[in-house]
Write a protein that holds these residues in place. Sequence first.
Motif, PDB file in Angstrom:
ATOM      1  N   ASN A 181      -9.964  -7.814  21.665  1.00  0.00           N
ATOM      2  CA  ASN A 181      -9.012  -8.853  21.243  1.00  0.00           C
ATOM      3  C   ASN A 181      -7.870  -8.996  22.243  1.00  0.00           C
ATOM      4  O   ASN A 181      -7.256 -10.061  22.346  1.00  0.00           O
ATOM      5  CB  ASN A 181      -8.456  -8.512  19.859  1.00  0.00           C
ATOM      6  CG  ASN A 181      -7.756  -9.678  19.211  1.00  0.00           C
ATOM      7  OD1 ASN A 181      -8.205 -10.816  19.306  1.00  0.00           O
ATOM      8  ND2 ASN A 181      -6.636  -9.417  18.545  1.00  0.00           N
ATOM      9  N   HIS A 182      -7.600  -7.915  22.996  1.00  0.00           N
ATOM     10  CA  HIS A 182      -6.538  -7.939  24.013  1.00  0.00           C
ATOM     11  C   HIS A 182      -7.108  -7.991  25.431  1.00  0.00           C
ATOM     12  O   HIS A 182      -6.356  -7.835  26.397  1.00  0.00           O
ATOM     13  CB  HIS A 182      -5.654  -6.705  23.859  1.00  0.00           C
ATOM     14  CG  HIS A 182      -5.047  -6.565  22.504  1.00  0.00           C
ATOM     15  ND1 HIS A 182      -4.078  -7.413  22.017  1.00  0.00           N
ATOM     16  CD2 HIS A 182      -5.289  -5.682  21.496  1.00  0.00           C
ATOM     17  CE1 HIS A 182      -3.737  -7.056  20.786  1.00  0.00           C
ATOM     18  NE2 HIS A 182      -4.455  -6.003  20.445  1.00  0.00           N
ATOM     19  N   ALA A 183      -8.433  -8.190  25.528  1.00  0.00           N
ATOM     20  CA  ALA A 183      -9.112  -8.287  26.827  1.00  0.00           C
ATOM     21  C   ALA A 183      -8.811  -7.080  27.718  1.00  0.00           C
ATOM     22  O   ALA A 183      -8.640  -7.212  28.928  1.00  0.00           O
ATOM     23  CB  ALA A 183      -8.721  -9.592  27.551  1.00  0.00           C
ATOM     24  N   ASP A 184      -8.766  -5.905  27.113  1.00  0.00           N
ATOM     25  CA  ASP A 184      -8.467  -4.680  27.853  1.00  0.00           C
ATOM     26  C   ASP A 184      -9.787  -4.050  28.318  1.00  0.00           C
ATOM     27  O   ASP A 184     -10.324  -3.143  27.685  1.00  0.00           O
ATOM     28  CB  ASP A 184      -7.686  -3.709  26.970  1.00  0.00           C
ATOM     29  CG  ASP A 184      -7.033  -2.596  27.766  1.00  0.00           C
ATOM     30  OD1 ASP A 184      -7.561  -2.288  28.856  1.00  0.00           O
ATOM     31  OD2 ASP A 184      -6.021  -2.042  27.313  1.00  0.00           O
ATOM     32  N   SER A 185     -10.301  -4.544  29.447  1.00  0.00           N
ATOM     33  CA  SER A 185     -11.629  -4.135  29.911  1.00  0.00           C
ATOM     34  C   SER A 185     -11.659  -2.674  30.354  1.00  0.00           C
ATOM     35  O   SER A 185     -12.689  -1.998  30.233  1.00  0.00           O
ATOM     36  CB  SER A 185     -12.086  -5.032  31.074  1.00  0.00           C
ATOM     37  OG  SER A 185     -11.170  -4.964  32.146  1.00  0.00           O
ATOM     38  N   GLU A 186     -10.521  -2.153  30.843  1.00  0.00           N
ATOM     39  CA  GLU A 186     -10.503  -0.757  31.296  1.00  0.00           C
ATOM     40  C   GLU A 186     -10.716   0.203  30.124  1.00  0.00           C
ATOM     41  O   GLU A 186     -11.525   1.137  30.212  1.00  0.00           O
ATOM     42  CB  GLU A 186      -9.182  -0.443  31.991  1.00  0.00           C
ATOM     43  CG  GLU A 186      -9.119   0.993  32.517  1.00  0.00           C
ATOM     44  CD  GLU A 186      -7.801   1.332  33.188  1.00  0.00           C
ATOM     45  OE1 GLU A 186      -7.584   2.523  33.475  1.00  0.00           O
ATOM     46  OE2 GLU A 186      -6.988   0.407  33.403  1.00  0.00           O
ATOM     47  N   LYS A 187     -10.013  -0.042  29.022  1.00  0.00           N
ATOM     48  CA  LYS A 187     -10.171   0.830  27.857  1.00  0.00           C
ATOM     49  C   LYS A 187     -11.553   0.675  27.237  1.00  0.00           C
ATOM     50  O   LYS A 187     -12.147   1.652  26.773  1.00  0.00           O
ATOM     51  CB  LYS A 187      -9.081   0.527  26.826  1.00  0.00           C
ATOM     52  CG  LYS A 187      -7.702   1.015  27.251  1.00  0.00           C
ATOM     53  CD  LYS A 187      -6.661   0.746  26.186  1.00  0.00           C
ATOM     54  CE  LYS A 187      -5.300   1.289  26.628  1.00  0.00           C
ATOM     55  NZ  LYS A 187      -4.234   0.998  25.637  1.00  0.00           N
ATOM     56  N   ILE A 188     -12.070  -0.547  27.255  1.00  0.00           N
ATOM     57  CA  ILE A 188     -13.421  -0.790  26.730  1.00  0.00           C
ATOM     58  C   ILE A 188     -14.445  -0.007  27.541  1.00  0.00           C
ATOM     59  O   ILE A 188     -15.354   0.627  26.992  1.00  0.00           O
ATOM     60  CB  ILE A 188     -13.743  -2.298  26.747  1.00  0.00           C
ATOM     61  CG1 ILE A 188     -12.910  -3.023  25.693  1.00  0.00           C
ATOM     62  CG2 ILE A 188     -15.242  -2.545  26.502  1.00  0.00           C
ATOM     63  CD1 ILE A 188     -13.018  -4.530  25.750  1.00  0.00           C
ATOM     64  N   TRP A 206     -18.335   4.619  27.962  1.00  0.00           N
ATOM     65  CA  TRP A 206     -18.948   5.790  28.605  1.00  0.00           C
ATOM     66  C   TRP A 206     -18.625   7.078  27.865  1.00  0.00           C
ATOM     67  O   TRP A 206     -19.498   7.954  27.728  1.00  0.00           O
ATOM     68  CB  TRP A 206     -18.505   5.877  30.066  1.00  0.00           C
ATOM     69  CG  TRP A 206     -19.159   4.827  30.913  1.00  0.00           C
ATOM     70  CD1 TRP A 206     -18.589   3.732  31.478  1.00  0.00           C
ATOM     71  CD2 TRP A 206     -20.551   4.772  31.242  1.00  0.00           C
ATOM     72  NE1 TRP A 206     -19.519   2.989  32.140  1.00  0.00           N
ATOM     73  CE2 TRP A 206     -20.743   3.607  32.030  1.00  0.00           C
ATOM     74  CE3 TRP A 206     -21.653   5.580  30.967  1.00  0.00           C
ATOM     75  CZ2 TRP A 206     -21.982   3.239  32.527  1.00  0.00           C
ATOM     76  CZ3 TRP A 206     -22.899   5.210  31.471  1.00  0.00           C
ATOM     77  CH2 TRP A 206     -23.051   4.064  32.241  1.00  0.00           C
ATOM     78  N   ASP A 207     -17.406   7.224  27.365  1.00  0.00           N
ATOM     79  CA  ASP A 207     -17.068   8.424  26.590  1.00  0.00           C
ATOM     80  C   ASP A 207     -17.968   8.553  25.364  1.00  0.00           C
ATOM     81  O   ASP A 207     -18.508   9.631  25.068  1.00  0.00           O
ATOM     82  CB  ASP A 207     -15.612   8.375  26.133  1.00  0.00           C
ATOM     83  CG  ASP A 207     -14.636   8.679  27.264  1.00  0.00           C
ATOM     84  OD1 ASP A 207     -15.110   8.917  28.399  1.00  0.00           O
ATOM     85  OD2 ASP A 207     -13.418   8.672  27.021  1.00  0.00           O
ATOM     86  N   VAL A 211     -28.353  -5.717  28.982  1.00  0.00           N
ATOM     87  CA  VAL A 211     -27.645  -6.795  28.280  1.00  0.00           C
ATOM     88  C   VAL A 211     -26.170  -6.432  28.116  1.00  0.00           C
ATOM     89  O   VAL A 211     -25.283  -7.279  28.302  1.00  0.00           O
ATOM     90  CB  VAL A 211     -28.304  -7.079  26.914  1.00  0.00           C
ATOM     91  CG1 VAL A 211     -27.453  -8.055  26.100  1.00  0.00           C
ATOM     92  CG2 VAL A 211     -29.701  -7.642  27.105  1.00  0.00           C
ATOM     93  N   CYS A 212     -25.878  -5.180  27.775  1.00  0.00           N
ATOM     94  CA  CYS A 212     -24.485  -4.735  27.669  1.00  0.00           C
ATOM     95  C   CYS A 212     -23.744  -4.928  28.991  1.00  0.00           C
ATOM     96  O   CYS A 212     -22.585  -5.373  29.017  1.00  0.00           O
ATOM     97  CB  CYS A 212     -24.415  -3.271  27.243  1.00  0.00           C
ATOM     98  SG  CYS A 212     -24.909  -2.948  25.540  1.00  0.00           S
ATOM     99  N   ALA A 213     -24.414  -4.594  30.094  1.00  0.00           N
ATOM    100  CA  ALA A 213     -23.803  -4.760  31.416  1.00  0.00           C
ATOM    101  C   ALA A 213     -23.614  -6.234  31.757  1.00  0.00           C
ATOM    102  O   ALA A 213     -22.653  -6.600  32.447  1.00  0.00           O
ATOM    103  CB  ALA A 213     -24.676  -4.092  32.477  1.00  0.00           C
ATOM    104  N   LYS A 214     -24.503  -7.084  31.263  1.00  0.00           N
ATOM    105  CA  LYS A 214     -24.381  -8.523  31.532  1.00  0.00           C
ATOM    106  C   LYS A 214     -23.189  -9.128  30.806  1.00  0.00           C
ATOM    107  O   LYS A 214     -22.423  -9.913  31.381  1.00  0.00           O
ATOM    108  CB  LYS A 214     -25.666  -9.243  31.112  1.00  0.00           C
ATOM    109  CG  LYS A 214     -25.628 -10.759  31.296  1.00  0.00           C
ATOM    110  CD  LYS A 214     -26.940 -11.398  30.889  1.00  0.00           C
ATOM    111  CE  LYS A 214     -26.861 -12.922  30.991  1.00  0.00           C
ATOM    112  NZ  LYS A 214     -26.568 -13.395  32.351  1.00  0.00           N
ATOM    113  N   ALA A 227     -17.662  -5.013  33.327  1.00  0.00           N
ATOM    114  CA  ALA A 227     -16.695  -3.959  33.658  1.00  0.00           C
ATOM    115  C   ALA A 227     -17.277  -2.570  33.453  1.00  0.00           C
ATOM    116  O   ALA A 227     -16.835  -1.611  34.112  1.00  0.00           O
ATOM    117  CB  ALA A 227     -15.428  -4.125  32.815  1.00  0.00           C
ATOM    118  N   ILE A 228     -18.272  -2.409  32.568  1.00  0.00           N
ATOM    119  CA  ILE A 228     -18.803  -1.064  32.321  1.00  0.00           C
ATOM    120  C   ILE A 228     -19.550  -0.523  33.541  1.00  0.00           C
ATOM    121  O   ILE A 228     -19.790   0.676  33.640  1.00  0.00           O
ATOM    122  CB  ILE A 228     -19.728  -1.020  31.081  1.00  0.00           C
ATOM    123  CG1 ILE A 228     -21.002  -1.841  31.307  1.00  0.00           C
ATOM    124  CG2 ILE A 228     -18.995  -1.469  29.839  1.00  0.00           C
ATOM    125  CD1 ILE A 228     -22.033  -1.667  30.202  1.00  0.00           C
TER     126      ILE A 228
END
Length: 436
Positions: free
Chosen positions: A72-79, A84-85, A207-210, A214-215
């Motif tokens: 919702n906050h477009a925080d791709s780093e935390k996502i 991965w965690d 598909v997740c990577a697509k 960012a992952i």
Amino acid sequence: MKKPILWHSLLNFVGYGIPLMMGVIAIPWLLHNMGAERFGLLALAWAFTGYLTLLDFGLGRAMSQQVAKYANHADSEKITRLFWDAHITIAGFGLVGTLLILAVVPLAITHLPNINSDIHEETARALWFTALMVFPTLLLNSLNNFLLALEQFTWLNVLKVPLNTLNIAIPVWVTAYPDSQLFGILDTTCLYLLIGRSGFILVMFAVCAKVSPAIMQLTTFSYAYPKRLLTLGGWMTVTNIVGPMMTYFDRFFISVLLSPQAVATYTIAYELASKLSAIPNALTTTLAPVFAKDCDNQQDNIATIVKSIQWLSVIFIPVLLLMPMFITPLLQWWLGIDDVQVMAASVHWLAWGFYLNAIALVAYTYLQYIGRPDLTAKLHLLELPLYAFVLWLCLSTLGIKGAAIAWVIRAGIDMLFLLATVYYLNRPLQQSHATL
């Protein structure tokens, strides 16, 4: 209700419905051609791998709740770090769990109860393949939760349909074409299911990577979120354990208090009524990321809950009111027998229970995805002994129909508890409205 919610719910319903219809068509054929014993063992393999998804200790759903909030906050780093965690931890749990199950398999093989000697060897091999299925199933479940958090419902259902139909398509193929059998019917089926699920991990990861590139761009790795995920996931695991216990309590009690034949009668009634759950499942799958993203927007969430209950009532109540007219002839046609009165009454009672459960599921999803799985877990722990007592009382006095009535009572209590909890959490909102 917002149009995206309705559209995504329709997509999810199709995703649930296509495998469901394939099962309705194929299961009688499989039962006839595989034989009751092999089919029963295959059904146990499905149940075993499904139930043991609890070995992720709720991390998949906890990750989904957190990812939806950060999306919702477009925080791709935390996502990315959450992705991965969570998956590294789940893979570790899955590996340890699989090794422990494999260690138990030889003991299970030597104590196979009442298995025909003709299929003992293929059943033993099927056990090994089924144990190995736990690891890919955990990862598939977690990847599915990641796509759900990002509201990728088109991709989710494009993948869900072939993945879920593997359970039906593979045994049909193996049974219909003997040349495809590497061993016997049962063990070959389990081997191909293992291969199919393992291959789907790569497809779902791609598909997740697509949808979230960012992952694949993680430059530094720091194991930051497991404690938070485990706290949320731990409570979710309590519900994942207690919930299925209450689902299967009735069959255990029936076998003890009545007879195994009564279990078969009740199970058919339960399975038929349970098809109604596709409707609330489709809706709440859509609502989960909505609640997580707007967890601080109480007014919108409450409006969504109320509208969802209204829509569920509009769909369910006409079906429930008309059911006495068609359920008996439907069962007579489906089963080819005339004496279905007890089963028909049980289906009708259970259908009302699934309506109450549908409403409860909306409140349950809300509590889970605003980060309060502790509340649903505590409620289910309170319900467990109460349901056991009511089930015993109703079965002792009313027989098979009593089990259905007890299930309705449990569903009603669950609904009231969950709705009351949602109301309690939103008291400030109610009080602010009262002062306007």
